[in-house]
Write a protein that holds these residues in place. Sequence first.
Motif, PDB file in Angstrom:
ATOM      1  N   LYS A 383       0.829  -1.213   0.000  1.00 37.77           N
ATOM      2  CA  LYS A 383       0.000   0.000   0.000  1.00 37.77           C
ATOM      3  C   LYS A 383       0.861   1.260   0.000  1.00 37.77           C
ATOM      4  O   LYS A 383       0.356   2.370  -0.117  1.00 37.77           O
ATOM      5  CB  LYS A 383      -0.877   0.022   1.250  1.00 37.77           C
ATOM      6  CG  LYS A 383      -2.023  -0.945   1.221  1.00 37.77           C
ATOM      7  CD  LYS A 383      -2.893  -0.675   2.434  1.00 37.77           C
ATOM      8  CE  LYS A 383      -3.954  -1.745   2.602  1.00 37.77           C
ATOM      9  NZ  LYS A 383      -4.527  -1.692   3.949  1.00 37.77           N
ATOM     10  N   ARG A 384       2.153   1.064   0.199  1.00 39.10           N
ATOM     11  CA  ARG A 384       3.095   2.198   0.318  1.00 39.10           C
ATOM     12  C   ARG A 384       2.699   3.147   1.434  1.00 39.10           C
ATOM     13  O   ARG A 384       2.625   4.353   1.269  1.00 39.10           O
ATOM     14  CB  ARG A 384       3.237   2.919  -1.024  1.00 39.10           C
ATOM     15  CG  ARG A 384       3.883   1.947  -1.982  1.00 39.10           C
ATOM     16  CD  ARG A 384       4.324   2.421  -3.289  1.00 39.10           C
ATOM     17  NE  ARG A 384       4.716   1.220  -4.032  1.00 39.10           N
ATOM     18  CZ  ARG A 384       4.907   1.143  -5.317  1.00 39.10           C
ATOM     19  NH1 ARG A 384       4.807   2.200  -6.053  1.00 39.10           N
ATOM     20  NH2 ARG A 384       5.255   0.017  -5.883  1.00 39.10           N
ATOM     21  N   GLU A 385       2.403   2.536   2.570  1.00 43.27           N
ATOM     22  CA  GLU A 385       2.187   3.317   3.790  1.00 43.27           C
ATOM     23  C   GLU A 385       3.310   2.949   4.748  1.00 43.27           C
ATOM     24  O   GLU A 385       3.617   1.772   4.900  1.00 43.27           O
ATOM     25  CB  GLU A 385       0.853   2.942   4.431  1.00 43.27           C
ATOM     26  CG  GLU A 385      -0.339   3.442   3.663  1.00 43.27           C
ATOM     27  CD  GLU A 385      -1.645   2.904   4.220  1.00 43.27           C
ATOM     28  OE1 GLU A 385      -2.657   3.049   3.516  1.00 43.27           O
ATOM     29  OE2 GLU A 385      -1.647   2.327   5.327  1.00 43.27           O
ATOM     30  N   PHE A 386       3.909   3.965   5.340  1.00 46.92           N
ATOM     31  CA  PHE A 386       5.098   3.683   6.125  1.00 46.92           C
ATOM     32  C   PHE A 386       4.969   4.149   7.557  1.00 46.92           C
ATOM     33  O   PHE A 386       4.231   5.075   7.854  1.00 46.92           O
ATOM     34  CB  PHE A 386       6.319   4.344   5.478  1.00 46.92           C
ATOM     35  CG  PHE A 386       6.349   4.142   4.007  1.00 46.92           C
ATOM     36  CD1 PHE A 386       6.610   2.890   3.482  1.00 46.92           C
ATOM     37  CD2 PHE A 386       6.050   5.175   3.145  1.00 46.92           C
ATOM     38  CE1 PHE A 386       6.589   2.678   2.131  1.00 46.92           C
ATOM     39  CE2 PHE A 386       6.022   4.974   1.785  1.00 46.92           C
ATOM     40  CZ  PHE A 386       6.290   3.727   1.274  1.00 46.92           C
ATOM     41  N   CYS A 387       5.754   3.486   8.406  1.00 45.07           N
ATOM     42  CA  CYS A 387       5.790   3.879   9.801  1.00 45.07           C
ATOM     43  C   CYS A 387       6.477   5.237   9.890  1.00 45.07           C
ATOM     44  O   CYS A 387       7.131   5.665   8.954  1.00 45.07           O
ATOM     45  CB  CYS A 387       6.580   2.853  10.603  1.00 45.07           C
ATOM     46  SG  CYS A 387       8.319   2.856  10.213  1.00 45.07           S
ATOM     47  N   ASP A 388       6.305   5.881  11.026  1.00 46.83           N
ATOM     48  CA  ASP A 388       6.957   7.175  11.162  1.00 46.83           C
ATOM     49  C   ASP A 388       8.098   7.115  12.156  1.00 46.83           C
ATOM     50  O   ASP A 388       8.411   8.081  12.828  1.00 46.83           O
ATOM     51  CB  ASP A 388       5.938   8.242  11.555  1.00 46.83           C
ATOM     52  CG  ASP A 388       4.923   7.676  12.509  1.00 46.83           C
ATOM     53  OD1 ASP A 388       5.335   6.827  13.320  1.00 46.83           O
ATOM     54  OD2 ASP A 388       3.748   8.047  12.444  1.00 46.83           O
ATOM     55  N   CYS A 389       8.724   5.945  12.268  1.00 45.32           N
ATOM     56  CA  CYS A 389       9.887   5.818  13.146  1.00 45.32           C
ATOM     57  C   CYS A 389      10.986   6.764  12.665  1.00 45.32           C
ATOM     58  O   CYS A 389      11.706   7.341  13.459  1.00 45.32           O
ATOM     59  CB  CYS A 389      10.394   4.392  13.143  1.00 45.32           C
ATOM     60  SG  CYS A 389       9.151   3.225  13.667  1.00 45.32           S
ATOM     61  N   PHE A 390      11.114   6.898  11.351  1.00 38.55           N
ATOM     62  CA  PHE A 390      12.055   7.856  10.777  1.00 38.55           C
ATOM     63  C   PHE A 390      11.314   8.605   9.672  1.00 38.55           C
ATOM     64  O   PHE A 390      10.523   7.999   8.949  1.00 38.55           O
ATOM     65  CB  PHE A 390      13.275   7.136  10.204  1.00 38.55           C
ATOM     66  CG  PHE A 390      13.990   6.302  11.225  1.00 38.55           C
ATOM     67  CD1 PHE A 390      14.691   6.896  12.260  1.00 38.55           C
ATOM     68  CD2 PHE A 390      13.937   4.917  11.174  1.00 38.55           C
ATOM     69  CE1 PHE A 390      15.326   6.138  13.220  1.00 38.55           C
ATOM     70  CE2 PHE A 390      14.561   4.146  12.126  1.00 38.55           C
ATOM     71  CZ  PHE A 390      15.259   4.753  13.153  1.00 38.55           C
ATOM     72  N   PRO A 391      11.564   9.907   9.556  1.00 41.88           N
ATOM     73  CA  PRO A 391      10.814  10.690   8.570  1.00 41.88           C
ATOM     74  C   PRO A 391      11.046  10.180   7.147  1.00 41.88           C
ATOM     75  O   PRO A 391      12.150   9.804   6.797  1.00 41.88           O
ATOM     76  CB  PRO A 391      11.394  12.100   8.716  1.00 41.88           C
ATOM     77  CG  PRO A 391      12.173  12.101   9.963  1.00 41.88           C
ATOM     78  CD  PRO A 391      12.533  10.702  10.298  1.00 41.88           C
ATOM     79  N   MET A 392       9.973  10.169   6.381  1.00 40.87           N
ATOM     80  CA  MET A 392      10.037   9.699   4.992  1.00 40.87           C
ATOM     81  C   MET A 392       9.665  10.871   4.086  1.00 40.87           C
ATOM     82  O   MET A 392       8.669  11.550   4.324  1.00 40.87           O
ATOM     83  CB  MET A 392       9.029   8.553   4.849  1.00 40.87           C
ATOM     84  CG  MET A 392       9.001   7.876   3.521  1.00 40.87           C
ATOM     85  SD  MET A 392      10.328   6.682   3.377  1.00 40.87           S
ATOM     86  CE  MET A 392       9.481   5.140   3.327  1.00 40.87           C
ATOM     87  N   VAL A 393      10.465  11.146   3.081  1.00 37.30           N
ATOM     88  CA  VAL A 393      10.118  12.207   2.132  1.00 37.30           C
ATOM     89  C   VAL A 393      10.059  11.615   0.735  1.00 37.30           C
ATOM     90  O   VAL A 393      10.561  10.526   0.497  1.00 37.30           O
ATOM     91  CB  VAL A 393      11.144  13.370   2.142  1.00 37.30           C
ATOM     92  CG1 VAL A 393      11.059  14.161   3.414  1.00 37.30           C
ATOM     93  CG2 VAL A 393      12.548  12.859   1.923  1.00 37.30           C
ATOM     94  N   SER A 394       9.421  12.342  -0.185  1.00 34.91           N
ATOM     95  CA  SER A 394       9.372  11.828  -1.543  1.00 34.91           C
ATOM     96  C   SER A 394      10.019  12.818  -2.495  1.00 34.91           C
ATOM     97  O   SER A 394       9.977  14.027  -2.271  1.00 34.91           O
ATOM     98  CB  SER A 394       7.934  11.527  -1.949  1.00 34.91           C
ATOM     99  OG  SER A 394       7.370  12.642  -2.584  1.00 34.91           O
ATOM    100  N   THR A 395      10.654  12.310  -3.530  1.00 31.46           N
ATOM    101  CA  THR A 395      11.357  13.145  -4.489  1.00 31.46           C
ATOM    102  C   THR A 395      11.034  12.675  -5.899  1.00 31.46           C
ATOM    103  O   THR A 395      10.931  11.486  -6.150  1.00 31.46           O
ATOM    104  CB  THR A 395      12.882  13.055  -4.265  1.00 31.46           C
ATOM    105  OG1 THR A 395      13.162  13.476  -2.948  1.00 31.46           O
ATOM    106  CG2 THR A 395      13.643  13.929  -5.240  1.00 31.46           C
ATOM    107  N   THR A 396      10.871  13.649  -6.789  1.00 32.89           N
ATOM    108  CA  THR A 396      10.636  13.329  -8.190  1.00 32.89           C
ATOM    109  C   THR A 396      11.983  13.212  -8.893  1.00 32.89           C
ATOM    110  O   THR A 396      12.848  14.056  -8.722  1.00 32.89           O
ATOM    111  CB  THR A 396       9.822  14.453  -8.844  1.00 32.89           C
ATOM    112  OG1 THR A 396       8.722  14.712  -7.995  1.00 32.89           O
ATOM    113  CG2 THR A 396       9.340  14.058 -10.208  1.00 32.89           C
ATOM    114  N   LEU A 397      12.135  12.136  -9.663  1.00 31.39           N
ATOM    115  CA  LEU A 397      13.422  11.927 -10.336  1.00 31.39           C
ATOM    116  C   LEU A 397      13.474  12.633 -11.690  1.00 31.39           C
ATOM    117  O   LEU A 397      14.530  12.966 -12.188  1.00 31.39           O
ATOM    118  CB  LEU A 397      13.673  10.435 -10.532  1.00 31.39           C
ATOM    119  CG  LEU A 397      13.839   9.613  -9.265  1.00 31.39           C
ATOM    120  CD1 LEU A 397      13.824   8.133  -9.598  1.00 31.39           C
ATOM    121  CD2 LEU A 397      15.127   9.967  -8.552  1.00 31.39           C
ATOM    122  N   LEU A 398      12.304  12.798 -12.282  1.00 29.83           N
ATOM    123  CA  LEU A 398      12.236  13.455 -13.586  1.00 29.83           C
ATOM    124  C   LEU A 398      11.466  14.734 -13.409  1.00 29.83           C
ATOM    125  O   LEU A 398      10.292  14.716 -13.072  1.00 29.83           O
ATOM    126  CB  LEU A 398      11.463  12.578 -14.568  1.00 29.83           C
ATOM    127  CG  LEU A 398      12.230  11.581 -15.396  1.00 29.83           C
ATOM    128  CD1 LEU A 398      11.273  10.842 -16.293  1.00 29.83           C
ATOM    129  CD2 LEU A 398      13.329  12.219 -16.200  1.00 29.83           C
TER     130      LEU A 398
END
Length: 536
Positions: A383-398
């Motif tokens: 489902k691409r849901e993640f724990c928040d034990c460590f911050p998760m960020v998203s980045t666009t490659l293109l």
Amino acid sequence: MKKLHQKFLNEEKGLKICYTLFTTLKPFFVVSPTVTKRETCLCRIHDNFDLMATRLKYLGFTWEKVNDKVEVDVGAIEKMKENTFWWNWRICSKTFEKNGLAKTSKAFQKVRVTGTIHELIESFVELSVIYYQHVYRKRVQERAYIDCKQMVLKSDYDGLLICDFSQNYGCKLANEIQGYHFGSARQQVSLHTSVLYTGILKEPLSFCTVAECLDHDPSAIWAHLSPVLDHIRKICPSMVTLHFFSDGPSTQYKQKKNFYLYTNNLNTYGFFGSSWTYFEAGHGKGAADGIGGAVKRKADNMVAHSRDIPTAREFFKALNEGESSTLFFFIEKEMFEEFNKSLPEKLVAVKGTQSIHQLVPKSDTEVYHRKLACFCSKNKWVKREFCDCFPMVSTTLLKKNASEEILVNKLPACSTPKAAPCKKKSTSEVILVNKLPSCATSQASRKQPLKKGTYILVGLGKFTYAAVTQEDVEGDVEVLVTFFKKCIKSKYFCYDESDTKFIKCSEILKVIPVPSLVAKGNRVYYNFGDLKVLEK
Ligand SMILES: [Zn+2]
Ligand SMILES: [Zn+2]
């Protein structure tokens, strides 16, 4: 041996034993050190730390090493001004001449540094900070590996693939003429090894892919991985999620081209959930390396038994015929070109690539990433849901403009808001979450054990800092915390992940309320209300 004999005679006063008898009675496991058995994969930070600590100990500074924690007794002030020396691994540039042109190259060298004892201690303390963070990351990543392995071994839907390039193998013939042996005719073979763990199979399955092309870049990685993933798909049809583990060299696994090929190709092999976890630098040796060593030893053994291995293809043939639990694949040159061609020209570099330790595909052109890995049960990989034990960020490659980081769950430790919709206000400030749910509720009294993720006020000397605990505190002397830094000209704080260290529990002044989050532009700030701190 002579020294050992002398030592034995000195220690065992009543015993008289001659040197010859002493050598014959030597237990089999006492062996002479050999050049091949010396350590060649030491981590630079660890070794530099050890070199300095050993030197300090030699100079009479007592120190204690307990589980990677070091305490130095900085007494004897009059001694501080004396000159001394210590050893250090450093990157040095060398100049050399090639075709009449002066060129420089960079290489690691063990350098003899001279200075006063005071300077040695200063450098040691400086390195200690880096060392602590390094050890912390090493532990978190190793924990993540163990957690992931335990998880996949119990599951019929998940797998773990740990992979690595082996050092190239130099082809050998059973008998070689002098010109071949000393000349440059010897061909090299590129080897990529991987081990699959999953509950679907009874035993771990190891792979070794062989190629003539010696490239180790991202297209090469995918050329080597491609038949392995195809095979996994075939023998484990129920597998939905595959987690990759590797070390993180910036020229191979940990760079934008590999990020792109990873997010782009994974679906074609039918894996819908995945993550790529990088071991801490200098600590990436794992099961895959063992396969490489075993395969090369086997090839050498065949050469010793009169089999010629002149080319990569012969290498593949020889090993594929032999009895082995490892699966071999030969990678044609076209595969390398195919993956290379699929790379778009304009890929955006991901900010802070070197500090990424876990990567998850978001779409064909976007990735989620975080600085430390976690495999706790709160992660829902498909489902691409993640724990928040460590911050998760998203980045666009293109992207046309610049890479853009979008907050996913940028919160330290235990807080758990599900990305609350941020309503745009007329100002540029957006309140993300008014009040974070706290793990630290009703922990008013310090006598009670503190949970991981508790916000605290720390007193170091006459200064005070806001911080968050990174582990449970229960009767411990020390606790690992990450500090917040007050922003200049602002009432808000920044979460400074690089400022993670151990503090004494006695330095915790009090538990402070959970902060609210404030987003400004691309950054997120923490609002502790009217908390007063006195930072240095
Ligand atoms: Zn290390
Ligand atoms: Zn977690």
